[in-house]
Design a protein around this motif. Structure first.
Motif, PDB file in Angstrom:
ATOM      1  N   MET A  20       0.831  -1.216   0.000  1.00 38.42           N
ATOM      2  CA  MET A  20       0.000   0.000   0.000  1.00 38.42           C
ATOM      3  C   MET A  20       0.863   1.263   0.000  1.00 38.42           C
ATOM      4  O   MET A  20       0.518   2.251  -0.658  1.00 38.42           O
ATOM      5  N   THR A  29      -6.163   5.303   5.447  1.00 42.06           N
ATOM      6  CA  THR A  29      -6.701   4.119   4.756  1.00 42.06           C
ATOM      7  C   THR A  29      -5.871   2.885   5.087  1.00 42.06           C
ATOM      8  O   THR A  29      -6.408   1.802   5.322  1.00 42.06           O
ATOM      9  N   ALA A  33      -7.175  -0.572   6.569  1.00 45.58           N
ATOM     10  CA  ALA A  33      -7.070  -1.715   5.655  1.00 45.58           C
ATOM     11  C   ALA A  33      -6.258  -2.853   6.274  1.00 45.58           C
ATOM     12  O   ALA A  33      -6.536  -4.027   6.042  1.00 45.58           O
ATOM     13  N   LEU A  36      -8.257  -5.365   8.381  1.00 48.01           N
ATOM     14  CA  LEU A  36      -9.364  -6.084   7.756  1.00 48.01           C
ATOM     15  C   LEU A  36      -9.017  -7.532   7.454  1.00 48.01           C
ATOM     16  O   LEU A  36      -7.893  -7.845   7.096  1.00 48.01           O
ATOM     17  N   VAL A  51     -14.133 -10.739  -9.913  1.00 48.02           N
ATOM     18  CA  VAL A  51     -13.447 -10.954  -8.638  1.00 48.02           C
ATOM     19  C   VAL A  51     -13.858  -9.822  -7.703  1.00 48.02           C
ATOM     20  O   VAL A  51     -13.607  -8.650  -7.981  1.00 48.02           O
ATOM     21  N   THR A  53     -13.495  -8.192  -4.003  1.00 48.79           N
ATOM     22  CA  THR A  53     -12.751  -8.123  -2.745  1.00 48.79           C
ATOM     23  C   THR A  53     -13.661  -7.392  -1.770  1.00 48.79           C
ATOM     24  O   THR A  53     -13.998  -6.225  -1.993  1.00 48.79           O
ATOM     25  N   PHE A  57     -14.961  -2.279   5.350  1.00 52.59           N
ATOM     26  CA  PHE A  57     -14.540  -0.893   5.109  1.00 52.59           C
ATOM     27  C   PHE A  57     -14.818  -0.460   3.677  1.00 52.59           C
ATOM     28  O   PHE A  57     -15.375   0.616   3.433  1.00 52.59           O
ATOM     29  N   TYR A  60     -13.981  -3.850  -3.595  1.00 47.64           N
ATOM     30  CA  TYR A  60     -13.391  -3.587  -4.906  1.00 47.64           C
ATOM     31  C   TYR A  60     -13.786  -4.726  -5.831  1.00 47.64           C
ATOM     32  O   TYR A  60     -13.546  -5.896  -5.521  1.00 47.64           O
ATOM     33  N   LEU A  62     -13.622  -6.360  -9.718  1.00 47.23           N
ATOM     34  CA  LEU A  62     -12.910  -6.334 -10.987  1.00 47.23           C
ATOM     35  C   LEU A  62     -13.535  -7.386 -11.904  1.00 47.23           C
ATOM     36  O   LEU A  62     -13.722  -8.530 -11.495  1.00 47.23           O
ATOM     37  N   GLY A  76     -10.970   3.423  -4.932  1.00 49.18           N
ATOM     38  CA  GLY A  76     -10.955   3.105  -3.500  1.00 49.18           C
ATOM     39  C   GLY A  76      -9.645   2.499  -3.037  1.00 49.18           C
ATOM     40  O   GLY A  76      -9.426   2.312  -1.845  1.00 49.18           O
TER      41      GLY A  76
END
Ligand code: RET
Length: 132
Positions: A20, A29, A33, A36, A51, A53, A57, A60, A62, A76
């Motif tokens: 990250m 963030t 993150a 989580l 997919v 995720t 919080f 995402y 895809l 995000g």
């Protein structure tokens, strides 16, 4: 190869913070993150994958076709635009994300678990998920 499809829950997450940071994600963030336990929900129809995720919080999603370049917006996450391409390399589903950063990921099954390796610049994050 063994199907990636199904619902998966995170069991380990090594160097997610390094990944990250390499993406330039802010401290606030990152702190959230890191705590989580994500889930992955992977669905496949023919060569088309979705997919997801999922976390308490942020989520995402895809969607892509194998061997077909697509525009990805990492909404995000680091909010960047990439040209992404997913291909099979042996038993690994591998994505190259072309853009401002040198980055990508690979998904595969090992020991009945879903393995995800994410990399950005010199940082590698390794996540493992078990079937729910
Ligand atoms: C979360 C929470 C908010 C901050 C970050 C996240 C990272 C998500 C990632 C998703 C990768 C998805 C892949 C999909 C493949 O098809 C968990 C949304 C940074 C790294 C590789």
């Amino acid at each position: 190869p063994v199907s990636l499809c199904g619902t998966w829950e995170m069991v380990s997450n090594v160097n997610f913070d390094g990944y990250m940071i390499a993406l330039g994600i802010g401290l606030y963030t990152r702190k959230i993150a890191l705590k989580l336990k994500h889930r992955k929900v992977i669905e496949q129809v023919g060569d088309q994958y979705v997919v997801k995720t999922l976390s308490t919080f942020r989520n995402y999603t895809l969607a892509f076709r194998v061997n077909e370049e697509f525009q990805e917006f990492t909404k995000g996450l680091d909010d960047r635009h990439c040209k992404s391409l997913v291909t099979w390399e042996g038993n690994k589903l591998v994505c190259v994300q072309i853009g401002e950063k040198k980055r990508g990921w690979a998904h595969w099954i090992e020991d009945d678990k879903l393995q995800l390796e994410l990399h950005c610049e010199d940082q590698v994050c390794r996540q493992v998920f078990k079937r729910v």
